[in-house]
Scaffold this motif. Structure first.
Motif, PDB file in Angstrom:
ATOM      1  N   PRO A 192       0.823  -1.213   0.000  1.00 27.25           N
ATOM      2  CA  PRO A 192       0.000   0.000   0.000  1.00 27.25           C
ATOM      3  C   PRO A 192       0.859   1.267   0.000  1.00 27.25           C
ATOM      4  N   GLY A 193       0.514   2.179  -0.892  1.00 27.81           N
ATOM      5  CA  GLY A 193       1.204   3.457  -0.956  1.00 27.81           C
ATOM      6  C   GLY A 193       2.532   3.447  -1.689  1.00 27.81           C
ATOM      7  N   MET A 194       3.005   2.265  -2.107  1.00 24.79           N
ATOM      8  CA  MET A 194       4.306   2.192  -2.777  1.00 24.79           C
ATOM      9  C   MET A 194       4.180   1.845  -4.255  1.00 24.79           C
ATOM     10  N   LEU A 195       3.017   1.360  -4.675  1.00 27.28           N
ATOM     11  CA  LEU A 195       2.835   0.869  -6.041  1.00 27.28           C
ATOM     12  C   LEU A 195       2.372   1.989  -6.963  1.00 27.28           C
ATOM     13  N   ILE A 196       3.044   2.094  -8.102  1.00 25.82           N
ATOM     14  CA  ILE A 196       2.683   3.070  -9.121  1.00 25.82           C
ATOM     15  C   ILE A 196       2.305   2.290 -10.378  1.00 25.82           C
ATOM     16  N   PRO A 197       1.006   2.190 -10.691  1.00 21.48           N
ATOM     17  CA  PRO A 197       0.593   1.455 -11.892  1.00 21.48           C
ATOM     18  C   PRO A 197       0.818   2.285 -13.155  1.00 21.48           C
ATOM     19  N   LEU A 198       1.364   1.638 -14.184  1.00 19.73           N
ATOM     20  CA  LEU A 198       1.622   2.276 -15.464  1.00 19.73           C
ATOM     21  C   LEU A 198       1.186   1.339 -16.579  1.00 19.73           C
ATOM     22  N   ARG A 199       0.968   1.892 -17.762  1.00 23.03           N
ATOM     23  CA  ARG A 199       0.513   1.080 -18.886  1.00 23.03           C
ATOM     24  C   ARG A 199       1.638   0.615 -19.809  1.00 23.03           C
ATOM     25  N   THR A 200       2.691   1.441 -19.956  1.00 21.59           N
ATOM     26  CA  THR A 200       3.745   1.118 -20.918  1.00 21.59           C
ATOM     27  C   THR A 200       5.129   1.309 -20.301  1.00 21.59           C
TER      28      THR A 200
END
Length: 100
Positions: free
Chosen positions: A22-30
């Motif tokens: 929690p709070g550490m994940l950065i979701p990206l698409r590419t």
């Protein structure tokens, strides 16, 4: 601060990782988005890049460029099936450190 960048589209994996980190994940698409995000970070030493496996040839080339630009980034490949021997070799040469 530890940064965990997730490049992928699988919602179940994203939800699980969000709950675990929690709070550490950065979701990206590419991977291009990941490169821009990493370039904007001050401290890159505590950065982990989780990447869903897609088309191996294109992905290996993009990962190799990313690894060359940011050699201290820890790259993990997320895959539902184990890559073939040749794919595995290409991913290792591209800078992937581990497979989940």
């Amino acid at each position: 601060m530890i940064y965990i960048l997730y490049v992928g589209h699988h919602t179940d994996t994203l939800q699980h990782l969000s709950a675990v980190c929690p709070g550490m994940l950065i979701p990206l698409r590419t991977l291009q988005e990941a490169s821009l995000r990493i370039a904007g970070m001050r401290e890159r030493y505590d950065t982990m890049l989780l990447v869903e496996q897609t088309r191996a040839e294109e992905q290996c080339q993009a990962l190799a460029e990313l690894h060359k630009r940011f050699p201290r980034i820890y790259i993990l490949l997320i895959s539902a099936v184990a890559p073939t021997g040749e794919e595995r070799k290409n991913y290792l040469q591209a800078g992937v450190s581990n497979l989940i």
